[in-house]
Design a protein around this motif. Structure first.
Motif, short mmCIF file in Angstrom:
data_model
loop_
_atom_site.label_atom_id
_atom_site.label_comp_id
_atom_site.label_asym_id
_atom_site.label_seq_id
_atom_site.Cartn_x
_atom_site.Cartn_y
_atom_site.Cartn_z
N LEU A 231 0.83 -1.20 0.00
CA LEU A 231 0.00 0.00 0.00
C LEU A 231 0.87 1.26 0.00
CD1 LEU A 231 -2.80 1.28 0.15
CD2 LEU A 231 -2.68 1.07 2.64
N ILE A 232 1.92 1.24 0.82
CA ILE A 232 2.84 2.39 0.86
C ILE A 232 3.49 2.61 -0.50
CG2 ILE A 232 5.02 3.21 1.84
CD1 ILE A 232 4.21 1.84 4.46
N ILE A 234 2.29 1.75 -3.43
CA ILE A 234 1.28 2.24 -4.38
C ILE A 234 1.05 3.73 -4.18
CG2 ILE A 234 -1.16 2.12 -5.01
CD1 ILE A 234 -1.03 -0.89 -4.44
N VAL A 235 0.93 4.15 -2.91
CA VAL A 235 0.73 5.58 -2.62
C VAL A 235 1.92 6.39 -3.12
CG1 VAL A 235 0.52 7.28 -0.76
CG2 VAL A 235 -0.81 5.15 -0.67
N TRP A 236 3.13 5.89 -2.84
CA TRP A 236 4.34 6.59 -3.30
C TRP A 236 4.37 6.70 -4.82
CZ3 TRP A 236 8.29 4.54 -6.34
CH2 TRP A 236 9.42 5.35 -6.48
N VAL A 238 1.85 6.57 -6.96
CA VAL A 238 0.80 7.47 -7.46
C VAL A 238 1.21 8.92 -7.26
CG1 VAL A 238 -1.56 8.25 -7.07
CG2 VAL A 238 -1.06 5.80 -7.19
N ARG A 239 1.75 9.23 -6.08
CA ARG A 239 2.16 10.62 -5.81
C ARG A 239 3.29 11.04 -6.76
NH1 ARG A 239 3.00 11.66 0.48
NH2 ARG A 239 3.31 13.77 -0.38
N ARG A 240 4.21 10.13 -7.02
CA ARG A 240 5.31 10.46 -7.93
C ARG A 240 4.78 10.69 -9.34
NH1 ARG A 240 10.73 6.80 -9.01
NH2 ARG A 240 11.84 8.36 -10.28
#
Length: 250
Positions: A231-232, A234-236, A238-240
């Motif tokens: 999950l971390i 994926i979040v990273w 997406v933000r990138r």
């Protein structure tokens, strides 16, 4: 025995219309003095699939059902220094030894029939997943049972489940279809291999020819950590991707 009979575990079905366990067992009891001999019901441990049928015996005055919790087990079998020591059940010309085997369950015991040399091992040792609640206690139990059988004949080890095929592969959890099923009985060699297997256990999962070692709590924790890490990531990611998109937008 000549004075009483022993039933080990009552299974996973409470409804007597689906599984008339009490009726069938009582029918099989021999007569003595114009009555059925008394029946003692005990358990290898307290998981529901080994004691759900207890309620079927509640209305019979000649049946004694020993509860499966640790306090009741220690009291009934007179274990003064649990899990050390070996208890006995006298059936009349037939003695059953009771061996503490905690690890899978805090009150787990195994039963050894001196007449036949059979060890009824419950979920302590069987052709299945050996799931452990306390790995140190499990190893100590394995050593205890090995020491016990060193000076006694051991014909078969009969466990509570079959979850492996003949190649040692596990069926799916909850599966009711078991093609090429492993035989239930295990050997003395399987028991002798258990202490070393437990001592070298990686804490998660290990497969052997006749059993699988598994720690569900550790496996669940590892799965949870992996899910959080994913999950971390994926979040990273997406933000990138969003930052790159903003930079490329005029």
């Amino acid at each position: 025995g000549s004075d009483k009979a022993l039933l080990i575990d009552t299974g996973a079905v409470a409804d007597s219309t689906q599984m008339p366990l009490a009726k069938k067992v009582l029918e099989l009891l021999p007569d003595k003095d114009k009555a059925k001999i008394p029946l003692l019901v005990v358990h290898t441990h307290g998981h529901l699939d080994h004691r759900a049928g207890d309620s079927q015996f509640a209305s019979f005055p000649s049946v004694k059902v020993v509860p499966a919790d640790l306090e009741a087990v220690r009291a009934f079998f007179a274990f003064d220094n649990w899990p050390d020591g070996i208890a006995q059940v006298e059936l009349g010309g037939r003695t059953i030894d009771v061996i503490p085997t905690p690890g899978h369950h805090p009150a787990h015991v195994a039963f050894y029939d001196r007449r036949t040399g059979i060890l009824f091992s419950g979920d302590f040792l069987m052709p299945a997943r050996l799931t452990m609640e306390d790995s140190a206690a499990y190893h100590a139990s394995a050593v205890r049972v090995v020491n016990f059988v060193q000076t006694r004949p051991l014909t078969h080890i009969l466990g509570g489940h079959i979850e492996l095929d003949t190649a040692g592969h596990a069926y799916g959890m909850g599966s009711h279809y078991h093609p090429n099923e492993h035989r239930l009985e295990l050997s003395k060699e399987d028991l002798l291999a258990l202490p070393a297997a437990l001592k070298g256990f990686n804490g998660f999962y290990a497969r052997y020819p006749s059993f699988i070692l598994s720690n569900p709590r550790h496996n669940l924790a590892a799965l949870a950590i992996s899910a959080v890490a994913l999950l971390i990531f994926i979040v990273w990611a997406v933000r990138r991707l969003l930052r790159r998109h903003r930079r490329s937008t005029p």
